[in-house]
Design an enzyme around this catalytic site. Structure first.
Site: not given
Ligand code: ACO
Length: 347
Positions: A134, A274, A304
């Site tokens: 990214c 980003h 993203n």
């Molecule tokens: N829908 C419903 N529930 C979901 C989903 C979904 N799409 N995805 C995960 N959950 C669940 C999980 O399984 C978890 O359930 P559990 O508690 O029963 O285990 C719960 O939701 C909470 O999951 P978390 O991972 O703790 O959720 P979080 O609030 O951290 O959000 C997210 C997850 C959105 C992915 C966040 O962590 C994030 O944005 N991280 C950064 C990701 C990013 O920016 N990546 C790109 C980097 S750049 C590149 O190079 C590509």
């Protein structure tokens, strides 16, 4: 006489130190392209166990664009490039170098930039890809600016382009809701009386490479029936850890870029982060002391798009008149690697 002395004193140009003899490098035009197909959160509800409400609350994303089966990264890159060339009045034969930042090349080799060169008819241009996930667009801008600054080339085309839908596991709700396809392009040239790309801070933390990666398809794990069955050719991510690192890295990069230019955040007209997650953008903005109307956000429509993300956002910000010539712009990104970067531009 230093460039700072000749070109104004609103800020410091870090490149103008140490008897600098190079040329300044500006983005003379931008362009972007996203595929027509819109994939909404409602449609994702039918594919995995998720909800529109969960996706919007946790990420801010409402929909994303998905490329057609026969539309590849090079096609989107070429379309974005053509728009940038049109906006800048640049013809294919003027282009000296094409750099494509991508993690989803059409093929492992040849470089997607070569395929773009052919599609544009830019026969004189050298062409290569670079990969910083990214962060790729800012890394590529900085590489391109070095060629302009050193007078090696006059016109460099920098593109961030991704078909992330081709490496997303559409059965994994943790990742499939986050990503989309698209491309953004910028033309770099020397513009007299403009500082252009003032600085770019770039960095990486390779010890965190496993947080976000595609394990299969490289020399470590070539494609086999077993690697396919194990899903090793899909993007994998530790979302929580990635989130934490993203906020720290983007803040650190942004603050360092401002410090180098002796700028206060209030002097920045537009911050283009980003477009990964609304919560990341808000947390970074808060730490940098950014006002809400200073930040450009379009992730609700595209999700993203990795290396294309800030490139598309920059084009939209320019199209919407949020950036005028002479304004100061801060780009700040973060990606797999882990990589990070921030750039200050006098537009
Ligand atoms: N829908 C419903 N529930 C979901 C989903 C979904 N799409 N995805 C995960 N959950 C669940 C999980 O399984 C978890 O359930 P559990 O508690 O029963 O285990 C719960 O939701 C909470 O999951 P978390 O991972 O703790 O959720 P979080 O609030 O951290 O959000 C997210 C997850 C959105 C992915 C966040 O962590 C994030 O944005 N991280 C950064 C990701 C990013 O920016 N990546 C790109 C980097 S750049 C590149 O190079 C590509």
């Amino acid at each position: 006489m230093t460039m700072r002395a000749t070109l104004g004193k609103r800020f410091k140009n870090p490149r103008a130190q140490h008897g600098f003899q190079g040329r300044t490098c500006s983005i003379i035009s931008v362009g972007s392209y996203v595929p027509d197909r819109v994939l909404t959160n409602g449609e994702l509800e039918k594919m995995v166990d998720t909800s529109d409400e969960w996706i919007i609350t946790r990420t801010g994303i409402k929909e994303r664009r998905i490329a057609a089966d026969d539309e590849f990264t090079s096609d989107m890159a070429a379309r974005a490039a053509m728009r940038a060339m049109q906006n800048g009045g640049v013809t294919p034969d003027q282009i000296d170098l094409i750099i494509v930042a991508t993690i989803t090349p059409d093929m492992p080799f040849p470089a997607t930039a070569c395929l773009v060169q052919h599609k544009l008819g830019a026969r004189r241009a050298a062409a290569f890809d670079m990969e910083a996930a990214c962060s790729g667009f800012i890394y590529a801008l900085e590489i391109g600016q070095q060629f302009i600054m050193s007078r090696t080339y006059n016109t460099v085309l920098v593109i961030g382009a991704e078909k992330l839908s081709s490496i997303v596991d559409w059965k994994d709700r943790n990742t499939c809701v986050l990503f989309g396809d698209g491309a953004g392009a910028a033309i770099l040239q020397h513009r007299p009386d403009a500082h252009g790309l003032l600085t770019a801070c770039m960095g990486a933390e390779g010890d965190k490479a496993e947080l976000l990666c595609m394990p299969g398809g490289g020399s470590r794990c070539p494609a086999t029936p077993d690697s396919l069955a194990a899903g090793l050719h899909f993007l994998r991510m530790d979302g929580k850890e990635t989130f934490k690192n993203a906020v720290t890295a983007m803040y650190t990069a942004g603050a360092e870029a401002l410090r180098r230019c002796e700028l206060d955040i209030s002097q920045i007209k537009c911050v283009i982060p980003h477009q990964a997650n609304r919560q990341i953008i808000d947390a970074v903005g808060e730490r940098l002391g950014v006002k809400p109307d200073q930040v450009f956000v379009n992730l609700e429509r595209y999700g993203n798009t990795s290396a294309a993300s800030v490139a598309i956002a920059l084009d939209e910000a320019v199209q919407q008149g949020k950036i005028q010539r002479g304004d100061l712009v801060l780009l700040v990104v973060f990606g797999a690697g882990l990589t990070w970067a921030a750039a200050v531009i006098e537009w």
